[in-house]
Scaffold this motif. Structure first.
Motif, PDB file in Angstrom:
ATOM      1  N   ARG A  14      47.063  37.218  41.314  1.00  0.00           N
ATOM      2  CA  ARG A  14      46.328  37.129  40.052  1.00  0.00           C
ATOM      3  C   ARG A  14      44.879  36.766  40.345  1.00  0.00           C
TER       4      ARG A  14
ATOM      5  N   GLU B 279      37.678  45.334  35.321  1.00  0.00           N
ATOM      6  CA  GLU B 279      37.980  45.229  33.895  1.00  0.00           C
ATOM      7  C   GLU B 279      38.481  43.832  33.539  1.00  0.00           C
ATOM      8  N   GLU B 280      39.339  43.265  34.396  1.00  0.00           N
ATOM      9  CA  GLU B 280      39.857  41.923  34.122  1.00  0.00           C
ATOM     10  C   GLU B 280      38.740  40.887  34.197  1.00  0.00           C
TER      11      GLU B 280
ATOM     12  N   ARG C  59      40.535  48.048  38.054  1.00  0.00           N
ATOM     13  CA  ARG C  59      41.403  47.129  37.311  1.00  0.00           C
ATOM     14  C   ARG C  59      40.870  45.697  37.392  1.00  0.00           C
ATOM     15  N   LEU C  60      40.459  45.294  38.579  1.00  0.00           N
ATOM     16  CA  LEU C  60      39.918  43.947  38.762  1.00  0.00           C
ATOM     17  C   LEU C  60      38.581  43.791  38.037  1.00  0.00           C
TER      18      LEU C  60
ATOM     19  N   LYS D 182      36.865  40.953  30.975  1.00  0.00           N
ATOM     20  CA  LYS D 182      37.616  40.357  29.877  1.00  0.00           C
ATOM     21  C   LYS D 182      37.596  38.840  29.950  1.00  0.00           C
ATOM     22  N   ARG D 183      37.548  38.313  31.153  1.00  0.00           N
ATOM     23  CA  ARG D 183      37.635  36.861  31.329  1.00  0.00           C
ATOM     24  C   ARG D 183      36.260  36.204  31.415  1.00  0.00           C
TER      25      ARG D 183
END
Length: 909
Positions: free
Chosen positions: A541, A575-576, A572-573, A579-580
């Motif tokens: 994670r 994008e995360e 993907r990372l 978001k965070r």
């Protein structure tokens, strides 16, 4: 204050006064919560009586005069309305009564009461007398005795006694109330706060019907109908310029405090407890009040509209109470509240909110609670709260605690501003020598190039205390990012397949990713590297402690020749991270995304992501890692032919410490490519050689990391030293893994150009196959360009034209303007026209999908056998498709196929 409420109550008082004028004495006991309008009602009564010719005597009891003998009575009989001669008489009576109280209180009270009552009854024969006493709950006992004595004797006198008191207040005493309410001529009037329609009426009268429609519901919600609070909101409304919604401000806060100070002495303490705790649940304990007292006073505050459901109706009310408390006391109150919550097992975040604004935090339980709360906040990506929770204890406790807390703070701040985290760690290292021996601070210092002393201290600690799991992971990480410094640290060798810790832990992830990347950089990896890396990516994670391991995993994929596998993981990372709300994470993965784009020949994407990486965080925040995004941008600008922009990027200062890290390698290579593209051949050679010297010295001489030998070879070819170029590229070929198709193809391209002209086509065609398998579109354009020029020089005009056209379109797709400019001399005007201008669009519509795909590949230089292999059909089928295509398009051979045919449109690569 405009009177809009209690009309019925005023009518009652009016009737009572009318009866008094006819000789029927009356007593009105008016009670209600604070700011319910009793003072206004008493004032209106006094005005009415004055207008009617009555003698009005008024007094306001005060808590500060509660011990003054006959204080309230003195105010009444000394009113300006008392006739002059009688005033002197009253004064003498009061003075005499106060003097004799000490000897025989009961006798003194009886004597004074009788004398005053007699005088007032006598006065009432000349005109109606109205006695108005507000805030009766603060009256002294002597005055209450006299008032009761009088009220017992006025039933047939022209005297009205109107008393105002706060509901539920116990200070007057039950005996007085019991005597009073049993009087047949006494009437109790109970007031309430304004109902909703009363607030509407009040606001309408002040602001108009339209404003009332918007504001009145909110005003009632915020005040519970408390008149003082409603008028305060109206004042704030005017001060703020008439906003379209309630806006509690200075007046509202002051009104809240006024209500509390006018209430029970315990009210402010309990209100402060509610403000700190957020509700009335433990307010009695925090304020040190008895349960019954607290219930009564809190009930009064609910009735007054200050509280609702045990909470302040608006945060401005709570803020006003807390601001009114002396800071030291406020801090201690919050500290006690935190302790109460902690002892009853409340959530750490709730306790932490109390602690951060309190004092005396140097206790073990406090640091534990704040760290737990900070970790919870960090898990929710709330960096601001992490800093707020940990800042108060960052300088407390023993050395180990300070290192742990400061490292956690730095980890959180790094997400937003790595340079801020670096300042914190540097200050810690300066104040606390052992800080440099802890893995967390060392990682931060490494990022900013301040790691020499830290690494030295870390190495000594390992010698003294042994290799911990964290230490082993850090040693492997240093070997990947700072190979020169890694020589100062022991890198343990474990048997293949063994792990120092159970799988799935953060330390295990750090250890495995660093070990894999270190093996890849040294060229010591097998076919299972992709599987091993993707296991890490799937099971890890994104977090502060895993950003570096995840970047290591992505780099291992890229350097092992699986850039295409790295791309979806990186996106993907990225994008995360977005978001965070972690700009530094976004920057790191944007830089990796830019590097992936460069390796795939996607120059516009490299430009987009590289620019974003540098915009997300400042240049100082990048530390030594700034070389990576700069390298991608310089390469992209160079290949796009934007040499001035590339030069501007090279003018940007970089830390000197960067040149001692792996981030120097892509930067030196990119600078070398720029120099080569701008005919600064010897400068390019110097950059490529510098990169090579570092890589060989560090033991990471991996062509897929930086192909410095190929760069040198191209430079030597420019100056005519083909032998030296061949030597270098041969050496690179021996280092390239057969499984790394992109690196192998790029090496073959340079190698082919060191051979005689006739020997080049087979090598270049093999390079085309490898590069297509590797997925680097820019390198494909370059090798096709070389192959086209080779065919041209060998007078193979038809084949040259097809290959050059294919190179042109691939280069255009990459936005590789430099390659396109090199190809233009070998292309006809017809080749350079788009399909829409050549009239090819209508003709191409005649082709079936299969014919289109076959013709597109044929036009771009593929042989029939190559086309059959790519489309999974037979050579005979290819020939049939081409025959039908030539007939439909009315051309003689593949050299005449129109420019509009594109493999990307046909659905093939």
């Amino acid at each position: 204050m405009k009177f809009v409420h209690h009309r019925a109550e005023m009518s009652i008082l009016g009737e009572m006064y009318d009866g008094v004028a006819q000789g029927r004495g009356r007593v009105a006991l008016i009670g209600g919560p604070v700011a319910s309008g009793k003072t206004s009602l008493l004032g209106r009564l006094a005005d009415h009586a004055l207008d009617s010719g009555a003698v009005v005597l008024q007094a306001i009891a005060s808590d500060s005069e509660r011990d003054l003998p006959f204080g309230v009575l003195g105010q009444l009989v000394q009113s300006p309305a008392v006739p002059a001669g009688m005033a002197d008489e009253f004064a003498a009576l009061i003075e005499d009564g106060a003097t004799t109280l000490a000897g025989d209180p009961n006798a003194a009270r009886q004597h004074t009461s009788r004398a005053v009552a007699t005088a007032l009854l006598k006065l009432s024969r000349t005109a109606p007398v109205v006695l108005v006493v507000d805030d009766l709950h603060h009256a002294d006992e002597d005055s209450l005795h006299c008032l009761l004595f009088l009220m017992l004797r006025i039933r047939t006198a022209r005297i009205l006694v109107a008393l105002g008191e706060r509901t539920s207040d116990r200070s007057v005493g039950p005996a007085f109330h019991a005597e009073l309410v049993r009087l047949p001529h006494c009437r109790r009037i109970r007031l309430t706060t304004l109902p909703a329609d009363g607030v509407v009426e009040l606001v309408t009268g002040e602001l108009g019907i339209d404003a009332a429609r918007l504001l009145a519901p909110g005003y009632h919600e915020l005040t519970g109908g408390n008149l003082l609070l409603v008028h305060a909101l109206l004042e704030d409304h005017r001060t703020a310029g008439g906003p379209a919604e309630p806006s509690p401000g200075f007046a509202f806060r002051n009104a809240v405090l006024s209500c509390l100070r006018s209430s029970d002495p315990l009210a402010l303490d309990l209100a402060a407890a509610v403000a700190v705790l957020g509700d009335a649940g433990r307010a009695a304990d925090l304020a040190g009040a008895g349960a019954d007292e607290a219930v009564r006073v809190l009930g009064d505050l609910e009735s007054a509209g200050i509280l609702s459901g045990g909470r302040f109706r608006h945060p401005a009310g709570a803020a006003a109470v807390l601001e009114a408390i002396e800071p030291g006391r406020r801090g201690r109150l919050r500290r006690r509240a935190a302790r109460l919550l902690y002892e009853e097992g409340a959530d750490s975040r709730s306790v932490a909110e109390m602690l951060v604004a309190s004092e005396d935090l140097d206790e073990p339980w406090v640091a534990t609670v704040l760290r737990t709360a900070a970790e919870q906040a960090l898990a929710e990506d709330d960096v601001e709260k992490v800093v707020r929770y940990l800042e108060p204890v960052s300088r407390l406790g023993d050395d180990a605690q300070r290192v742990a807390v400061t490292t956690l703070l730095a980890d959180a701040e790094w997400r937003v501003s790595p340079v801020a985290a670096e300042r914190r760690i540097r200050a810690l290292a300066a104040d606390l020598g052992v800080a440099a021996s802890a893995p967390g601070p060392v990682r931060h210092l490494l990022w900013h190039g301040e790691a020499e002393e830290a690494v030295e201290g870390f190495g000594k600690q390992i010698e003294n205390t042994g290799m911990s799991l964290d230490a082993e992971a850090l040693c492997l990480s240093v070997a990947c990012t700072h190979p020169a410094l890694a020589k100062q640290l022991p890198v343990p060798a474990r048997p293949a397949g063994t792990r120092p810790v159970p799988s799935g832990t953060v330390v295990d992830t750090q250890w495995r990713s660093a070990r894999i990347l270190r093996a890849v950089l040294r060229g010591r990896y097998g076919d299972n590297v992709v599987v091993a890396v993707e296991q890490i990516l799937q099971s890890t994670r994104l977090a502060d402690a895993t950003v570096q391991p995840l970047t290591f995993a992505l780099r291992a994929l890229m350097y092992a020749g699986s850039t295409d596998r790295a791309l979806p993981w990186c996106e993907r990372l990225l994008e995360e991270a977005a978001k965070r709300r972690a700009p530094a994470w976004q920057a790191v993965f944007s830089a990796l995304r830019a590097e992936i784009a460069v390796r795939q020949g996607g120059l516009p994407a490299a430009l987009e992501h590289g620019t974003k990486a540098l915009a997300l965080i400042s240049a100082p925040s990048w530390g030594v890692a700034i070389g990576s995004p700069l390298a991608s941008l310089i390469l992209a600008r160079t290949e796009m032919g934007a040499h001035d922009e590339a030069e501007a990027l090279l003018a940007q200062p970089v830390p000197a410490a960067m040149m001692r890290t792996v981030h120097a390698l892509p930067y030196l290579y990119a600078r070398g490519r720029h120099h080569l593209a701008t005919d600064q051949v010897y400068a390019a050679l110097r950059d490529f050689m510098a990169a090579g010297e570092l890589m060989t010295a560090w033991g990471i001489d991996l062509p897929s990391l930086v192909p410095w030998r190929a760069g040198c070879a191209e430079a030597y070819q420019r100056i005519g030293d083909r032998a030296k170029a061949a030597e270098l590229v041969d050496a690179q070929l021996n280092l390239v893994s057969d499984s790394n198709a992109a690196a192998l193809g790029a090496t073959l391209r340079v190698l082919a150009n060191t051979h005689e002209l006739a020997d080049r086509p087979p090598m270049l065609k093999k390079a085309v196959d490898e590069i297509q398998a590797g997925g680097d579109r820019l390198e494909l354009a370059k090798v096709l360009a070389d192959l086209g020029r080779t065919h041209h020089e060998l007078n193979e005009t038809s084949r040259a034209r097809m290959v050059v056209r294919r190179a042109w379109h691939v280069a255009q797709d990459c936005r590789a303007d430099a390659v396109c400019r090199e190809l233009q001399p070998h292309m006809s005007a017809e080749d350079l026209k788009p399909a829409s201008e050549t009239g090819d669009t209508d003709r191409l519509a005649l082709l079936t999908s299969a014919e289109y795909r076959t013709a597109a590949l044929a036009r771009h230089g593929y042989t029939n056998r190559e086309i059959a292999r790519k489309l999974f059909i037979t050579v005979s089928t290819v020939e049939q498709h081409l025959t039908r295509t030539y007939r439909k398009l009315k051309v003689g051979n593949r050299a005449d196929l129109p420019a509009g045919l594109e493999p990307s449109v046909a659905g093939t690569a």
